[in-house]
Structure formats: C-alpha cells, structure tokens
Write an enzyme that holds these catalytic residues in place. Structure first.
Site, PDB file in Angstrom:
ATOM      1  N   THR A  96      48.728  -0.463  34.032  1.00  0.00           N
ATOM      2  CA  THR A  96      49.812  -1.368  34.404  1.00  0.00           C
ATOM      3  C   THR A  96      49.341  -2.165  35.608  1.00  0.00           C
ATOM      4  OG1 THR A  96      51.440   0.247  33.632  1.00  0.00           O
ATOM      5  CG2 THR A  96      52.243  -1.529  35.058  1.00  0.00           C
ATOM      6  N   LYS A 172      55.325  -4.505  29.727  1.00  0.00           N
ATOM      7  CA  LYS A 172      55.232  -3.197  30.383  1.00  0.00           C
ATOM      8  C   LYS A 172      55.946  -3.213  31.740  1.00  0.00           C
ATOM      9  CE  LYS A 172      53.704   0.860  31.746  1.00  0.00           C
ATOM     10  NZ  LYS A 172      54.302   2.125  31.282  1.00  0.00           N
ATOM     11  N   LYS A 241      54.962   0.853  43.021  1.00  0.00           N
ATOM     12  CA  LYS A 241      53.972  -0.187  42.708  1.00  0.00           C
ATOM     13  C   LYS A 241      54.455  -1.084  41.577  1.00  0.00           C
ATOM     14  CE  LYS A 241      50.853   0.577  39.801  1.00  0.00           C
ATOM     15  NZ  LYS A 241      50.582   0.327  38.349  1.00  0.00           N
TER      16      LYS A 241
END
Length: 298
Positions: A96, A172, A241
């Site tokens: 990711t 995602k 994150k």
C-alpha cells in the site's frame, strides 16, 4: 499450471503468508527480507533464501510486500534494484503506497524495460495464509494474465482495475479509509453504549448481527468486544500511514475528506499513548479514554 521461478521480498506477516502459498502451489520461490530470520519458515517449506534483494529479482516474476513508501524507495531507487533485473521481468507490487510513488515506479520500470503490476490486497494475515485474499490488479492486461496463476495461488478473487497502476492503489487506500471509518464509528458508538450500562460486547453483537452484518464490522467488532488488540492483524502505525495516504491523495485531487482528518487524529492519539504494536481497532480504547469510562466504573 506451469512451474515458475519467482522472487519475493518483504516478509512481514502478510508477505510470509503470501509467499508460502506460492511455494505450496509448486513454484520455485526465492525470498529475501531485511531481517533474515523471517526467511527461515519459508526455507523449511522449500524456498531458497538469499542475502540481497537483487538476487531475489532474478526470476520471471518479482513480488514485493514492503511496509511503506520509504522501504520501497530504499530498495528500488536507492538500492537501484531495477537496473539489475532482466528486461521483461514482471514486478508485482502488493504494498500500500502513495499514488505519487505508484506513478514513479511505473515510469521507472518502463524506462528499464520491465513490466509493472500494482496488486495491493484486502485481507488480514489469516486470510493471506488461507490463500483467500482479494487482490486488486492494475497494469497491462496481458501482463496481469501472465501472472494470474500466481495471484490465484494467493487469492480467492482478482479485481482488474485498468492499466494505470495507481488505480489499484487508490482503491486500496480508499478501502482502508472506509475500514478505519468503520472502526472509529464502532469505537465511538460502543463508548456511548457503555456509558449507559450496555457492554461493548452486547452492543456489537446486536449491530454486527443485524444492521452491520458485514465482514469488516464483524471482524473488527469482535476484536473491540473482546478488547483483543494483540497480536496486531493490521498494526496501528500502518493504519495511521494509510489514512495519511488517503489525505495526500485527496489533497492532490482537491477532494475534501473531513472524516479522514478526524480519523487521523484519533490514530495519532492512540500512537501518542504509546500504543505501537497493537491492532488499529485500539481506537475503541481511545474513545473510552475520551469519555473517562474506566474512571467512571463503566
């Protein structure tokens, strides 16, 4: 399915589980990880461990599952991994990462005569171990088809999302934003229920059996109800994150995400309390602390 020679770098909980399924499917798998100890279980399954990332990149396909943008930059740019790969090699990146880095990687691979597929996944480590991931895939359709047998060994369904790799990455990122929002809503609602004498377990059993009878709510609801935040299926720093990635993508495209800002602050509050090696469903504890439920005996 023909046996293929593949490499896999980045052997955290997800990467290790995914690589194990490639081995079990009969492929020749070479593995590398910054912490060599992570390679040992895979070697016992039949993988070959090497001492440098470039040696893992000598097969037909290279898979990577690195933690963040910086790790990817260190390996592929600072480490100049792409220069040593044979032209035509396919790199399937499961990490990711930011949309900006996704575009940079696609361009760099093209410049080196390499093929690039962005293939982030939905699923926790137990899902990965079972080979039941949902795999998002963006890249040249013919290249995706070439690696489809490998992806099928790791996932229950492949979701093609077009040719531009960042298309898979934005799905995602947006999906993880939705997961975080679901956790935050359960965290706050559970705190409200507790303040009025209803346990989080009772409240969430009702919700996840009726209005929110969906895997995301049921899975994370169970963790919240049981206050089971370790071991982390998805670690808090990774959640923080990813919400940062959502906000960066939103800023770049001028899409307001007010809920993402709130979610980022909740995750930051959890991190500031010293909660590092825990699942991001620890947000339930943040909501309880804000309401001082423990001090009130609730």
């Amino acid at each position: 399915m023909a046996r293929m020679k593949v490499g896999f770098i980045g052997l955290g909980a997800m990467g290790s589980a995914m690589a194990s399924n490639l081995i079990k499917a009969g492929h020749e798998v070479t593995v590398w990880n910054r912490s060599p100890g992570a390679t040992e279980p895979l070697v016992s399954l039949g993988a070959k461990a090497v001492r440098s990332a470039d040696r893992a990149a000598q097969g037909e396909v290279l898979f990577s599952m690195l933690a963040n943008d910086q790790a990817a930059r260190d390996i592929f740019f600072a480490g100049d991994l792409l220069s040593g790969m044979d032209k035509g090699t396919i790199h399937v990146n499961h990490a990711t990462i930011s949309l900006a880095l996704a575009r940079e990687l696609a361009q760099a691979h093209a410049q080196h005569g390499l093929e690039y597929v962005a293939a982030p996944v939905f699923g926790r480590p137990d899902v990965a171990a079972a080979g039941k991931l949902n795999i998002l895939a963006a890249g040249k359709p013919a290249v995706i088809e070439r690696v489809r047998p490998l992806l099928d060994a790791m996932g229950s369904r492949i979701w093609p999302l077009g040719e531009a790799p960042e298309r898979a990455n934005v799905v995602k990122i947006a999906g993880n934003f939705m997961l975080g929002a679901a956790i935050e809503s359960m965290a706050e609602a559970s705190a409200l229920a507790r303040a009025h004498g209803v346990s989080a377990a009772d409240f969430l059993e009702v919700m996840t059996s009726t209005l929110f009878a969906a895997p995301a709510y049921q899975g994370y609801g169970k963790l919240i109800a049981e206050q089971r935040y370790t071991p982390a299926g998805f670690a808090l720093p990774l959640g923080y994150k990813d919400i940062g990635l959502a906000l960066a993508a939103a800023d770049a495209s001028r899409v307001p995400l007010p809920l993402a800002g709130l979610l980022r602050d909740s995750l930051l509050e959890a991190l500031s309390a010293g909660d590092e090696n825990v699942d991001w469903s620890i947000l339930a504890q943040v909501a309880a602390r804000r309401a001082h439920l423990d001090e009130r005996g609730l």
